[in-house]
Design a protein around this motif. Structure first.
Motif, short mmCIF file in Angstrom:
data_model
loop_
_atom_site.label_atom_id
_atom_site.label_comp_id
_atom_site.label_asym_id
_atom_site.label_seq_id
_atom_site.Cartn_x
_atom_site.Cartn_y
_atom_site.Cartn_z
N PRO A 98 19.01 -18.30 -56.69
CA PRO A 98 18.89 -19.45 -56.99
C PRO A 98 17.76 -20.04 -57.71
N LEU A 104 14.88 -20.91 -57.97
CA LEU A 104 13.82 -21.30 -57.01
C LEU A 104 12.74 -22.30 -57.34
N ARG A 112 18.26 -17.77 -46.36
CA ARG A 112 17.24 -16.97 -46.66
C ARG A 112 17.25 -16.86 -48.26
N TRP A 163 14.49 -19.08 -49.68
CA TRP A 163 13.19 -18.99 -49.44
C TRP A 163 12.26 -18.32 -50.36
N LEU A 164 11.22 -19.25 -50.77
CA LEU A 164 10.50 -18.53 -51.70
C LEU A 164 9.50 -17.76 -51.24
N HIS A 165 8.72 -17.08 -52.33
CA HIS A 165 7.48 -16.28 -51.81
C HIS A 165 6.65 -17.21 -51.66
N GLY A 166 5.77 -16.97 -50.56
CA GLY A 166 4.67 -17.74 -50.03
C GLY A 166 3.81 -18.40 -51.19
N ALA A 180 5.54 -21.02 -52.96
CA ALA A 180 6.01 -22.04 -52.18
C ALA A 180 4.69 -22.94 -52.04
N LEU A 211 9.63 -26.24 -43.35
CA LEU A 211 10.30 -25.45 -42.53
C LEU A 211 11.41 -24.50 -43.12
N TRP A 212 11.50 -23.39 -42.73
CA TRP A 212 12.39 -22.47 -43.37
C TRP A 212 13.19 -21.96 -42.32
N VAL A 213 14.66 -22.43 -42.61
CA VAL A 213 15.67 -22.04 -41.42
C VAL A 213 16.57 -21.02 -41.86
N ASP A 214 16.92 -19.97 -41.04
CA ASP A 214 17.87 -18.69 -41.28
C ASP A 214 19.13 -18.93 -40.58
N SER A 254 15.01 -18.77 -35.55
CA SER A 254 15.76 -19.06 -36.66
C SER A 254 14.97 -20.24 -37.72
N PHE A 295 1.62 -13.22 -46.72
CA PHE A 295 2.20 -14.45 -46.02
C PHE A 295 3.30 -13.94 -45.10
#
Lengths: 251, 504
Positions: free
Chosen positions: A79, A81, A101, A104-107, A110, A121-124, B375, B391
């Motif tokens: 995507p 990002l 997932r 989710w960006l690299h830290g 982000a 918050l990062w939801v999987d 999750s 990270f």
């Protein structure tokens, strides 16, 4: 039951009045229109009827690929990002929720784009069904911006999410592969993003507004978005993006 | 009665780390930017390690071979002492925490239950000793005398009657009177070392010279002044339970009963002005082992609707077996949750203030309950300059507010980092020249421009420096823009090229 529109009131109105009235009725169906979220790109905001992305609505950003062969385009889909992070920052909500997932960006990126590691918050979600459920649950939470992987959703799913976003005024941003641009969607705006050549080392993208509720889709407006030196994203004016202006600036 | 634990922190560490008795344990503490010894076990003390000496000195004194040197965790040690105190209430009703390494207990009349105070002392000391903790216990008519005898008495278990109090205390050093270090030093300078030396001195002379606290401590030890202790109070657990007339296998009955219990539990929490972060529903099943359903929340709450939405999901999938005979609901991990004024208008709060956090906490609970714990993650920076180790995505257990933001490096990093670097082939126009072609997954990409290298060395002070074993070498990172506009992050390590991320 009273008629929704009194016909006698419409006689002798201009087309603009009628369009405004239609929009009012449409908004009544999906609840109060929230304040618009400015994208921070002046040219882009000017093309949107409310001067930005409507809050309490769903917005789809399709495209940008990863690196790999075309036959595995979906498997390597990545995507946009940095644009998603830019929108999350611009939304100015207390919390940003990232679902799936793939988004989710690299830290590092982000933290740089969102201003710090906290309040995200990062939801999987293991499968598309639970991902849809999670996005809907998050959209019904007040004061959040939801950025989610929307790959593999059908039009019913987008309708469901659009209603969820409208119920609480949350800003929902879905990222979808470019191939799914052909799918029917109930999102308020749909954007196509593709990598663009040219310029220096900074990454560049071509941003196309494919569809926007309340605007006639005659020609899809395009903009060039480039990563600026301070890590943000800026909209290039067409004179500088490519063509003779760029060469003049370079020489 | 006084309980003294001479080696409490080191005994605890030995227990936690499962070390054998032969391993010396030394705990350190940072004082004025110097690591000094905070506690040393007997074995280390025999080698000359003393509390207060520098850690480097202590390390030199310790024998080669297995040893345990680590910083002391005061909070954990204090919590362990409170737990020990709670256990000691099994034998004595009034137990109070005394400093960092002792307990003071009121044993008045308790000896009768054990057929003598000496048996009581032996029981308490024996049980604590069985947990692997060195202990000295003394029973005396006053707290002060018991305190002194436990620390400086001739035997690890002492019982003193009131008739012999004076002669038991007389040979003990003055430190047994719980005096401050300055007073002790002053007394030592004039030759006062034992309690016996104080007894013949007139009281007004003592008070004039060393202050009234000496008299108070002396009186407390001799039983001429009162002393009160603050006992540990066990909090009543928040539990509600219900027994059925007979086993039932109808889920709606179990759900209804659980809902009723939840209302009772939340009511009890409301009266206590607290909320819970853990809810345990125990289903007692006929002919099967009891089933425990656990619900955890990100913030303390006593909201019936929210807790029920979490619990109902768990209850739906529960296996009721041949029937449920009873349900029991326990609220754990209690924390204070003040009552809130119910407003007629919604409060006008800033967007980052409380109400949003409550909503997001509910969202986290809901997601965790449906998708499984782990999750929902949060981003946590780590001290590393290796891109994949910089990270961590940690599961959200407890929702915290914004903490201190660590200083991030201003380096340019891609937005997407592959978990495992991918092999790519790279073509140069000339040796050590610019990169011309990147080949990945059967496709060639012409390079428009690029920059580099940025060298990242492995962290030699850690064992697992890089993610994959293939590259233990230093990495040279290049930003490469290919002709269609995408910017890649590739590195060279040990002659091979890898694609590690891209700016998407």
């Amino acid at each position: 039951m009273l008629p929704l529109v009194d016909k006698s009131a419409l006689v002798g109105r201009s087309l603009g009045d009628l369009a405004a009235r239609l929009r009012e009725i449409e908004n009544r169906a999906v609840g109060e229109p929230g304040a618009a979220v400015r994208t921070g790109w002046v040219e882009v905001d000017a093309a949107l009827p409310e001067g930005g992305l409507r809050a309490g609505a769903l917005h789809e950003w399709c495209g940008v690929g990863g690196v790999g062969g075309d036959r595995r385009a979906f498997a390597t889909w990545v995507p946009p990002l940095l644009m998603l992070a830019h929108l999350a920052r611009r939304a100015g909500r207390a919390w940003s929720v990232w679902i799936g997932r793939r988004v989710w960006l690299h830290g590092h990126a982000a933290c740089a784009a969102l201003g710090g590691p906290e309040r995200s918050l990062w939801v999987d979600a293991p499968d598309a069904g639970s991902r849809l459920w999670a996005i809907e649950a998050a959209l019904r939470c007040p004061g959040v911006v939801v950025i989610a992987d929307g790959s593999g959703f059908d039009s019913a799913a987008s309708r469901r999410l659009q209603l969820a976003a409208a119920s609480c005024g949350a800003l929902g941003v879905l990222a979808r592969p470019a191939a799914e641009l052909a799918e029917i969607s109930f999102a308020s705006t749909r954007w196509a993003v593709s990598p663009a050549p040219g310029g220096g080392l900074a990454p560049r993208w071509m941003l196309t507004l494919v569809r926007c509720k309340g605007v006639r889709a005659v020609d899809s407006p395009r903009w060039m978005i480039e990563r600026t030196r301070d890590g943000g994203l800026g909209c290039l004016s067409p004179e500088l993006a490519d063509g003779p202006g760029a060469q003049v600036a370079a020489s | 009665m006084a309980v003294y634990l001479p080696n409490w922190p080191t005994d605890l560490v030995r227990r936690w780390r499962r070390l054998d008795a032969g391993t010396p344990v030394v705990l350190s503490r940072c004082v004025h930017q110097t690591e000094v010894v905070a506690s040393a076990c007997d074995r280390a003390a025999r080698r000359g390690v003393r509390v207060g000496m520098s850690l480097a000195h202590a390390r030199a004194l310790l024998p080669d071979g297995p040893r345990c040197v680590e910083p002391i965790d005061d909070w954990r040690v204090a919590r362990a002492l409170r737990r020990l105190g709670a256990r000691v209430t099994r034998w004595l009703p009034v137990v109070s925490i005394d400093g960092v390494d002792g307990l003071l207990c009121d044993a008045t009349g308790c000896g009768l239950l054990y057929r003598g105070t000496d048996r009581l002392v032996r029981t308490v000391a024996g049980n604590i000793r069985r947990w692997g903790v060195r202990v000295r216990v003394a029973a005396a008519p006053t707290f002060g005398a018991a305190w002194a005898l436990a620390r400086f008495g001739p035997a690890p278990e002492i019982v003193t009657e009131s008739a012999h109090l004076g002669e038991a205390l007389a040979p003990l050093p003055l430190a047994g009177l719980r005096l401050d270090a300055g007073t002790l030093f002053e007394m030592k300078r004039v030759g006062l070392e034992r309690i016996a030396h104080l007894l013949p001195i007139p009281r007004h002379a003592l008070a004039d010279r060393y202050g009234s606290s000496v008299l108070l401590r002396l009186d407390q030890a001799m039983g001429r002044a009162f002393e009160v202790v603050t006992p540990l109070r066990a909090t009543e657990p928040v539990i509600a339970e219900r027994e059925f007339d007979g086993p039932t296998d109808r889920p709606e009955i179990v759900a209804l009963a659980s809902r009723g219990l939840l209302a009772r539990v939340c009511d009890a929490l409301h009266r206590r002005e607290s909320g819970c972060r853990l809810l345990e529903l125990r289903l007692v099943r006929a002919d099967l082992s009891p089933l425990t359903l656990t619900v955890r929340t990100a913030r303390p709450t006593r909201d019936v609707r929210h807790l029920w939405s979490l619990l109902a999901g768990k209850l739906e999938g529960a296996h009721l077996g041949f029937g449920v005979c009873g349900v029991r609901l326990r609220a754990g991990a209690l924390a204070g949750l003040p009552h809130q004024q119910a407003g007629h208008w919604t409060p006008d709060t800033a967007p980052e203030a409380g109400p949003d956090d409550a909503a997001i906490a509910r969202l986290v609970d809901t997601l965790n309950a449906r998708l499984g714990v782990g999750s929902v993650r949060e981003l946590r920076p780590r001290e590393s300059h290796i891109p994949e180790a910089a990270f961590a995505m940690d599961p959200v257990v407890e929702l915290r507010g914004s903490g201190p933001v660590p200083e991030l490096s201003r380096l340019d990093r891609p937005s997407l980092l592959y978990d495992v670097p991918r092999r790519v082939d790279v073509t140069f126009l000339s040796p050590d020249g610019p990169i011309a072609l990147v080949r990945h997954a059967g496709q060639s990409h012409r390079v428009a421009c690029g920059t580099g290298p940025e060298r990242i060395e492995p962290e030699w002070w850690r064992h697992h420096a890089f993610h994959d074993a293939a590259s233990h070498d230093a990495r040279d990172y290049f930003q490469i823009k290919i002709e269609d506009g995408r910017v890649l992050w590739a590195f060279r390590a040990g002659g091979a090229w890898f694609l590690h991320g891209l700016w998407a």
